[in-house]
Design a protein around this motif. Structure first.
Motif, PDB file in Angstrom:
ATOM      1  N   VAL A  62       0.771  -1.196   0.059  1.00 15.70           N
ATOM      2  CA  VAL A  62       0.019  -0.073  -0.082  1.00 15.70           C
ATOM      3  C   VAL A  62       0.906   1.224   0.040  1.00 15.70           C
ATOM      4  N   ILE A  63       1.662   1.182   0.911  1.00 16.51           N
ATOM      5  CA  ILE A  63       2.755   2.317   0.834  1.00 16.51           C
ATOM      6  C   ILE A  63       3.435   2.414  -0.405  1.00 16.51           C
ATOM      7  N   ASP A  64       4.142   1.498  -0.935  1.00 13.60           N
ATOM      8  CA  ASP A  64       4.686   1.428  -2.124  1.00 13.60           C
ATOM      9  C   ASP A  64       3.994   2.251  -3.321  1.00 13.60           C
ATOM     10  N   LEU A  65       2.594   1.507  -3.312  1.00 11.80           N
ATOM     11  CA  LEU A  65       1.800   2.090  -4.488  1.00 11.80           C
ATOM     12  C   LEU A  65       1.543   3.621  -4.208  1.00 11.80           C
ATOM     13  N   GLU A  66       1.175   4.101  -3.044  1.00 14.46           N
ATOM     14  CA  GLU A  66       0.997   5.567  -2.786  1.00 14.46           C
ATOM     15  C   GLU A  66       2.275   6.515  -3.123  1.00 14.46           C
ATOM     16  N   ASN A  67       3.524   5.750  -2.921  1.00 14.49           N
ATOM     17  CA  ASN A  67       4.620   6.591  -3.268  1.00 14.49           C
ATOM     18  C   ASN A  67       4.946   6.418  -4.608  1.00 14.49           C
ATOM     19  N   LYS A  68       4.425   5.605  -5.300  1.00 17.08           N
ATOM     20  CA  LYS A  68       4.797   5.602  -6.820  1.00 17.08           C
ATOM     21  C   LYS A  68       3.996   6.485  -7.550  1.00 17.08           C
ATOM     22  N   ILE A  69       2.695   6.397  -7.076  1.00 14.59           N
ATOM     23  CA  ILE A  69       1.988   7.379  -7.563  1.00 14.59           C
ATOM     24  C   ILE A  69       2.320   8.902  -7.286  1.00 14.59           C
ATOM     25  N   ARG A  70       2.766   9.170  -6.172  1.00 12.44           N
ATOM     26  CA  ARG A  70       3.284  10.625  -5.860  1.00 12.44           C
ATOM     27  C   ARG A  70       4.502  10.950  -6.869  1.00 12.44           C
ATOM     28  N   GLY A  71       5.432   9.879  -7.004  1.00 16.72           N
ATOM     29  CA  GLY A  71       6.589  10.190  -8.118  1.00 16.72           C
ATOM     30  C   GLY A  71       6.044  10.195  -9.535  1.00 16.72           C
ATOM     31  N   LYS A  72       5.196   9.622 -10.001  1.00 18.78           N
ATOM     32  CA  LYS A  72       4.709   9.445 -11.348  1.00 18.78           C
ATOM     33  C   LYS A  72       3.598  10.621 -11.808  1.00 18.78           C
ATOM     34  N   THR A  73       3.087  11.195 -10.922  1.00 20.70           N
ATOM     35  CA  THR A  73       1.908  12.150 -11.288  1.00 20.70           C
ATOM     36  C   THR A  73       1.968  13.702 -10.687  1.00 20.70           C
ATOM     37  N   LEU A  74       1.507  14.393 -11.377  1.00 20.48           N
ATOM     38  CA  LEU A  74       1.260  15.785 -10.861  1.00 20.48           C
ATOM     39  C   LEU A  74       0.093  16.069 -10.643  1.00 20.48           C
ATOM     40  N   ASN A  75      -0.320  16.899  -9.409  1.00 25.72           N
ATOM     41  CA  ASN A  75      -1.780  17.257  -8.911  1.00 25.72           C
ATOM     42  C   ASN A  75      -2.771  16.022  -8.908  1.00 25.72           C
ATOM     43  N   VAL A  76      -2.087  15.054  -8.714  1.00 22.67           N
ATOM     44  CA  VAL A  76      -3.161  13.812  -8.102  1.00 22.67           C
ATOM     45  C   VAL A  76      -3.069  13.594  -6.571  1.00 22.67           C
ATOM     46  N   SER A  77      -4.524  13.523  -6.203  1.00 23.48           N
ATOM     47  CA  SER A  77      -4.766  13.220  -4.654  1.00 23.48           C
ATOM     48  C   SER A  77      -5.372  11.585  -4.546  1.00 23.48           C
ATOM     49  N   ALA A  78      -4.565  10.687  -3.943  1.00 29.27           N
ATOM     50  CA  ALA A  78      -4.994   9.296  -4.035  1.00 29.27           C
ATOM     51  C   ALA A  78      -4.421   8.764  -2.626  1.00 29.27           C
ATOM     52  N   HIS A  79      -5.454   7.984  -2.192  1.00 25.87           N
ATOM     53  CA  HIS A  79      -5.051   7.147  -1.188  1.00 25.87           C
ATOM     54  C   HIS A  79      -5.455   5.817  -1.122  1.00 25.87           C
ATOM     55  N   ALA A  80      -4.743   4.861  -0.555  1.00 24.04           N
ATOM     56  CA  ALA A  80      -5.005   3.173  -0.685  1.00 24.04           C
ATOM     57  C   ALA A  80      -5.448   2.718   0.723  1.00 24.04           C
ATOM     58  N   GLU A  81      -6.027   1.697   0.654  1.00 19.90           N
ATOM     59  CA  GLU A  81      -6.640   0.835   1.895  1.00 19.90           C
ATOM     60  C   GLU A  81      -6.461  -0.712   1.850  1.00 19.90           C
ATOM     61  N   ILE A  82      -6.357  -1.388   2.486  1.00 18.31           N
ATOM     62  CA  ILE A  82      -6.474  -3.060   2.340  1.00 18.31           C
ATOM     63  C   ILE A  82      -7.850  -3.417   2.738  1.00 18.31           C
ATOM     64  N   LYS A  83      -8.409  -3.943   1.736  1.00 20.45           N
ATOM     65  CA  LYS A  83      -9.838  -4.623   1.845  1.00 20.45           C
ATOM     66  C   LYS A  83      -9.997  -5.920   1.976  1.00 20.45           C
ATOM     67  N   ILE A  84     -11.152  -6.692   2.553  1.00 19.96           N
ATOM     68  CA  ILE A  84     -11.082  -8.231   2.487  1.00 19.96           C
ATOM     69  C   ILE A  84     -12.497  -8.236   2.098  1.00 19.96           C
ATOM     70  N   HIS A  85     -12.362  -9.095   1.134  1.00 25.63           N
ATOM     71  CA  HIS A  85     -13.635  -9.669   0.514  1.00 25.63           C
ATOM     72  C   HIS A  85     -14.518 -10.729   1.176  1.00 25.63           C
ATOM     73  N   GLU A  86     -15.480 -10.788   1.019  1.00 24.18           N
ATOM     74  CA  GLU A  86     -16.489 -11.726   2.076  1.00 24.18           C
ATOM     75  C   GLU A  86     -15.952 -13.165   1.686  1.00 24.18           C
ATOM     76  N   ASN A  87     -15.054 -13.345   0.295  1.00 23.19           N
ATOM     77  CA  ASN A  87     -14.710 -14.825   0.354  1.00 23.19           C
ATOM     78  C   ASN A  87     -13.511 -14.971   1.219  1.00 23.19           C
ATOM     79  N   GLY A  88     -12.913 -13.912   1.955  1.00 22.49           N
ATOM     80  CA  GLY A  88     -11.612 -14.118   2.614  1.00 22.49           C
ATOM     81  C   GLY A  88     -10.287 -13.526   1.857  1.00 22.49           C
ATOM     82  N   GLY A  89     -10.441 -13.239   0.620  1.00 23.34           N
ATOM     83  CA  GLY A  89      -9.244 -12.622  -0.303  1.00 23.34           C
ATOM     84  C   GLY A  89      -9.142 -11.066   0.190  1.00 23.34           C
ATOM     85  N   GLN A  90      -7.836 -10.840  -0.071  1.00 23.18           N
ATOM     86  CA  GLN A  90      -7.428  -9.425   0.330  1.00 23.18           C
ATOM     87  C   GLN A  90      -7.187  -8.763  -1.130  1.00 23.18           C
ATOM     88  N   TYR A  91      -7.759  -7.462  -1.239  1.00 21.90           N
ATOM     89  CA  TYR A  91      -7.045  -6.612  -2.325  1.00 21.90           C
ATOM     90  C   TYR A  91      -7.022  -5.116  -1.797  1.00 21.90           C
TER      91      TYR A  91
END
Length: 545
Positions: A62-91
């Motif tokens: 999650v941290i790596d994704l947010e850092n890459k977005i900050r380094g690859k874009t200008l004027n983009v506001s984004a934040h990520a979170e870990i979600k758990i699906h009802e089947n138990g899988g994470q994304y």
């Protein structure tokens, strides 16, 4: 969840390991930021609705994704979170905010979100994007006038209309006057000052006249030679948008005219221009115009049509072709207020309503043209199919049809017989799956029947509906059955021996769609009934001996 202009899903491989494609990640983030914002779920494959059951993601990803977005874009506001699906899988769910200014990749590339694709912008598109970001903030800008110095009568009327509107919740209606004005962005929450939107609706004539590009409307009537014969001008800034619409409807004589059609033993009056259509067009012109661009709104009235011309271009991402489905809010709070005041349909539903009304009255659907600095909406006066009016009225008695099905039925009735591909083109849909909500209920309820098979399948109004509606349309070969078409082709080739397809079509019936004749000829070639002579555009056909 289905991918659209606000949602996308990607494989987890796109953001981990050697297969990570950070340029693609940056492109999608920029596209969402430049449009309406959105969500991307990383860890759900394109053909799946859930992540793999055993999939796990870490905080480091999650941290790596947010850092890459900050380094690859200008004027983009984004934040990520870990979600758990009802089947138990994470994304990972990535939230991208709608940008207040133009976003780009660090390499200087610009993108916007159209449907489920991130589309690049170049040249004029980049300039329009920058301008669009400026347009959006106009209605929220703080004016120099307090709401206590507003036009007392307009303020009282507006508050009364909001508190009696069926489109406003009881919770909102119970707010104090200032709270209600804040809720609809007519005033600045932190002060007593009105916004530009507030000045438009409740300001005095003097205050409104000092606004940048306050709306001016010119209604001009032309004769058959294109000469001006009448003019109605609203340019003194004494009216707010709601009063402008009322004045246009009440003071233009042509709206009172009608077309007379036969209805059994009686005569029926069809308005030259339906009130719902005129009001929606006028309100759209006021709401969706860019208020940082100079220019008047023109309502040009010709003997056979009206043209509503608005200064400025369509919002970025909206085209004359996708205007029925695409929703891009230029003046979002203006649109929401007009909806609450029952001045217009919900954002994205106005053109649906116009399609329904026009087709129910046997008229053509509205046309939209875009120039370099204007948008023109055209509505024709004439009735092109009186029988379609009867068909729709009868179908509504037989089945409970929704707006989309009424629109689809109107198009089928006007064309007598039309393929799914033809409907998809007229409705600017992408595929047969998107056509289903418009068409399938008509077929299931027996309102529409099919003829032909596979690619040659066409749709037409059920014969029982035609009979019940006392349909008196002209006899046409458009509805010809495939086996009868085959016999006509065989009889034609018996006489003319060797002919091109266009010649055959003209002889057996020019109203038969060329594509329908072509499909039948291909089937006859495959069955060995005919053979071809020559190639490409010089090909001719003859019967096998």
């Amino acid at each position: 969840m289905k991918e659209n202009s606000l949602y996308d899903k990607k494989s987890i491989r796109e953001i981990i390991g050697k297969s990570a494609d950070w340029n693609e990640v940056a492109k999608d983030c920029v596209a969402f930021s430049n449009t309406l914002g959105g969500v991307i779920d990383y860890g759900i494959e394109n053909d799946a609705d859930a992540p793999p059951v055993d999939q796990r993601v870490s905080e480091e990803m999650v941290i790596d994704l947010e850092n890459k977005i900050r380094g690859k874009t200008l004027n983009v506001s984004a934040h990520a979170e870990i979600k758990i699906h009802e089947n138990g899988g994470q994304y990972i769910r990535l939230h991208i905010a709608r940008g207040a200014s133009s976003a780009s990749t660090t390499s200087g590339k610009y993108f916007i979100r159209l449907s489920d694709n991130s589309v690049p912008l170049t040249g004029d598109g980049i300039i329009r994007l920058s301008a669009e970001k400026g347009y959006y903030r106009w209605e929220d800008e703080e004016s120099k006038w307090s709401w206590k110095d507003a036009d007392k009568e307009k303020l009282k009327t507006l508050l009364r209309h909001l508190r009696t509107s069926s489109r406003v919740s009881d919770f909102v209606k119970q707010k104090e006057d200032k709270e209600l004005l804040d809720y609809y962005f007519l005033t600045v929450e932190e002060s007593d000052r009105m916004t530009n939107l507030g000045v438009l609706f409740i300001g005095t004539q003097s205050q409104r006249g000092r606004l940048m590009n306050a709306p001016v409307v010119q209604c001009i009537q032309f004769d058959q030679y294109g000469d001006k014969v009448w003019k109605y001008l609203i340019d003194d800034f004494s009216k707010n948008p709601q009063e402008i619409i009322e004045a246009i409807w009440n003071n233009v004589p042509v709206w009172r005219e009608s077309n007379e059609i036969s209805d059994g033993l009686f005569r029926k009056e069809i308005p030259a221009y339906d009130e719902a259509v005129v009001r929606e067009l006028t309100c759209n012109a006021l709401v969706h115009r860019p208020y940082t661009v100079k220019g008047n709104i023109f309502i040009n009235i010709h003997p056979d049509r009206i043209e509503v011309v608005n200064p400025g271009a369509l919002p970025l991402g909206v085209t004359p072709q996708n205007i029925l489905h695409k929703t891009v809010q230029r003046n979002e709070h203006f649109a929401n207020l007009c909806y609450a005041l029952q001045m217009m349909e919900r954002e994205g539903s106005g053109y649906d309503k116009m399609y329904e009304v026009l087709l129910s009255n046997g008229k053509q659907i509205p046309k939209v043209e875009e120039g370099d600095d204007y948008v023109k909406a055209i509505v024709e006066r004439r009735i092109i199919s009186q029988e379609a009016i009867k068909v729709i009225r009868c179908a509504l008695q037989v089945a409970g049809l929704r707006q989309k099905q009424i629109i689809c039925l109107g198009l089928i009735a006007q064309h007598e017989s039309i393929s799914a591909a033809g409907l998809i083109k007229l409705l600017n849909l992408r595929n047969r799956a998107e056509l289903s909500p418009w068409l399938d209920k008509l077929v299931d309820d027996g309102v529409v029947e099919t003829c032909g098979r596979k690619k040659g399948k066409e749709y037409r109004v059920n014969a029982s509906i035609l009979k019940r509606s006392d349909y008196k349309g002209t006899t046409s070969l458009k509805r010809i059955e495939p086996y009868r078409l085959r016999e006509l082709i065989i009889e034609d080739l018996k006489i003319y021996e060797c002919s091109g397809l266009k010649d055959i079509q003209q002889r057996i019936g020019s109203e038969i769609p060329y594509k329908k004749v072509l499909e039948q000829m291909k089937a006859m070639l495959a069955a060995g009934i005919v053979e071809s002579v020559g190639e490409n555009r010089w090909v001719k056909y003859k019967l096998r001996k």
